[in-house]
Scaffold this motif. Sequence first.
Motif, PDB file in Angstrom:
ATOM      1  N   UNK A  67       0.784  -1.226   0.000  1.00 44.28           N
ATOM      2  CA  UNK A  67       0.000   0.000   0.000  1.00 44.28           C
ATOM      3  C   UNK A  67       0.816   1.275   0.000  1.00 44.28           C
ATOM      4  N   UNK A  68       2.151   1.162  -0.186  1.00 45.25           N
ATOM      5  CA  UNK A  68       3.013   2.344  -0.166  1.00 45.25           C
ATOM      6  C   UNK A  68       3.916   2.342  -1.394  1.00 45.25           C
ATOM      7  N   UNK A  69       4.283   3.531  -1.861  1.00 42.16           N
ATOM      8  CA  UNK A  69       5.250   3.665  -2.942  1.00 42.16           C
ATOM      9  C   UNK A  69       6.648   3.720  -2.347  1.00 42.16           C
ATOM     10  N   UNK A  70       7.530   2.872  -2.865  1.00 39.75           N
ATOM     11  CA  UNK A  70       8.897   2.771  -2.375  1.00 39.75           C
ATOM     12  C   UNK A  70       9.858   3.006  -3.534  1.00 39.75           C
ATOM     13  N   UNK A  71      10.852   3.855  -3.331  1.00 41.14           N
ATOM     14  CA  UNK A  71      11.831   4.118  -4.377  1.00 41.14           C
ATOM     15  C   UNK A  71      12.742   2.920  -4.555  1.00 41.14           C
ATOM     16  N   UNK A  72      12.852   2.455  -5.805  1.00 38.32           N
ATOM     17  CA  UNK A  72      13.704   1.306  -6.094  1.00 38.32           C
ATOM     18  C   UNK A  72      15.026   1.707  -6.739  1.00 38.32           C
ATOM     19  N   UNK A  73      15.103   2.910  -7.281  1.00 46.72           N
ATOM     20  CA  UNK A  73      16.343   3.374  -7.893  1.00 46.72           C
ATOM     21  C   UNK A  73      16.161   4.749  -8.498  1.00 46.72           C
ATOM     22  N   UNK A  74      17.261   5.421  -8.763  1.00 48.18           N
ATOM     23  CA  UNK A  74      17.188   6.733  -9.412  1.00 48.18           C
ATOM     24  C   UNK A  74      18.489   6.990 -10.157  1.00 48.18           C
ATOM     25  N   UNK A  75      18.426   7.921 -11.105  1.00 43.36           N
ATOM     26  CA  UNK A  75      19.584   8.245 -11.923  1.00 43.36           C
ATOM     27  C   UNK A  75      19.441   9.653 -12.474  1.00 43.36           C
ATOM     28  N   UNK A  76      20.564  10.282 -12.755  1.00 46.80           N
ATOM     29  CA  UNK A  76      20.546  11.573 -13.431  1.00 46.80           C
ATOM     30  C   UNK A  76      19.957  11.399 -14.823  1.00 46.80           C
ATOM     31  N   UNK A  77      19.177  12.388 -15.261  1.00 46.05           N
ATOM     32  CA  UNK A  77      18.486  12.297 -16.552  1.00 46.05           C
ATOM     33  C   UNK A  77      18.762  13.527 -17.397  1.00 46.05           C
ATOM     34  N   UNK A  78      18.586  13.344 -18.707  1.00 38.20           N
ATOM     35  CA  UNK A  78      18.660  14.447 -19.656  1.00 38.20           C
ATOM     36  C   UNK A  78      17.325  14.570 -20.381  1.00 38.20           C
ATOM     37  N   UNK A  79      16.979  15.801 -20.721  1.00 37.20           N
ATOM     38  CA  UNK A  79      15.742  16.080 -21.442  1.00 37.20           C
ATOM     39  C   UNK A  79      16.064  16.772 -22.768  1.00 37.20           C
ATOM     40  N   UNK A  80      15.035  17.255 -23.434  1.00 39.33           N
ATOM     41  CA  UNK A  80      15.213  17.894 -24.727  1.00 39.33           C
ATOM     42  C   UNK A  80      16.110  19.127 -24.669  1.00 39.33           C
ATOM     43  N   UNK A  81      16.761  19.411 -25.780  1.00 38.42           N
ATOM     44  CA  UNK A  81      17.664  20.555 -25.852  1.00 38.42           C
ATOM     45  C   UNK A  81      16.948  21.876 -25.598  1.00 38.42           C
ATOM     46  N   UNK A  82      15.639  21.909 -25.841  1.00 35.94           N
ATOM     47  CA  UNK A  82      14.834  23.102 -25.581  1.00 35.94           C
ATOM     48  C   UNK A  82      13.953  22.940 -24.349  1.00 35.94           C
ATOM     49  N   UNK A  83      14.283  21.968 -23.502  1.00 37.94           N
ATOM     50  CA  UNK A  83      13.559  21.797 -22.262  1.00 37.94           C
ATOM     51  C   UNK A  83      12.326  20.928 -22.388  1.00 37.94           C
ATOM     52  N   UNK A  84      11.304  21.238 -21.597  1.00 36.54           N
ATOM     53  CA  UNK A  84      10.079  20.456 -21.537  1.00 36.54           C
ATOM     54  C   UNK A  84       8.892  21.327 -21.920  1.00 36.54           C
ATOM     55  N   UNK A  85       7.823  20.664 -22.384  1.00 32.28           N
ATOM     56  CA  UNK A  85       6.602  21.395 -22.719  1.00 32.28           C
ATOM     57  C   UNK A  85       5.406  20.484 -22.514  1.00 32.28           C
ATOM     58  N   UNK A  86       4.243  21.083 -22.313  1.00 29.16           N
ATOM     59  CA  UNK A  86       3.014  20.313 -22.136  1.00 29.16           C
ATOM     60  C   UNK A  86       2.794  19.394 -23.333  1.00 29.16           C
ATOM     61  N   UNK A  87       2.634  18.087 -23.039  1.00 25.41           N
ATOM     62  CA  UNK A  87       2.515  17.103 -24.107  1.00 25.41           C
ATOM     63  C   UNK A  87       1.334  17.325 -25.032  1.00 25.41           C
TER      64      UNK A  87
END
Length: 236
Positions: A67-87
Amino acid sequence: MRPRAAALASAAALVLAATAIGAAPGTSPPLPDRMADTGGGTQLITAQAVRTGSTTGTVTWWDRRGGRWVKSGSAAARFGAKGLTEGGSRKQGTNTTPTGLFRLPYAFGIKAAPPGTDYPYRRVTKNSWWCQDNDSRSYNRWTQPRPADCRAAESEHLITYDTQYAHALLIGFNYDRPVRGRGAGIFLHVNGRGATAGCVSVSGDAMRRILRWAEPDRRPHMAIGTQSGATAITRY
């Protein structure tokens, strides 16, 4: 009630509330618990940036246990060269990463699936293309071979991206009912030299760990967003 007694009672109430939601006193609930929707499964990947202009951030993968969310892993990420936008309003060719909550239809790669991978996995060959031609009936689809109505100049020859597509997951952006001009070929893949053309990327090690972790029966989804504002990941 005296002021000191009232303060003690208030502090005790906060501790009880934190315990009830599975968070330690003084901390906020895990990110998935603060989201509007997590896709209904028991696995989730979050990709979060500070703001829409960011080209870097963090990818985290989560399991729902007891019944709980548990973090299993994480990593540095890269996104688009112009950032993010509403899908929902993204335009193709803008080098932006779409925000939203998406299913993950299947994995693919130039290399064989990492040992322990249970997720549906397609192996890239020299005939594998991703059609991004807005005039093609195969728009935003894997094609093998490339159909006549899908121009090579408007498509990705997958095998030529030997680093990025060594291993990847298809992000279901604009996939089920493709809207021409919104964008095609949005993946979670291995880092290239820098920011992406709209995908999300992580290190090769992280990508392999994610593929070994993902279980199709647990219906993992991926949420992409920012820390706050109109594209805040908690809105999806």
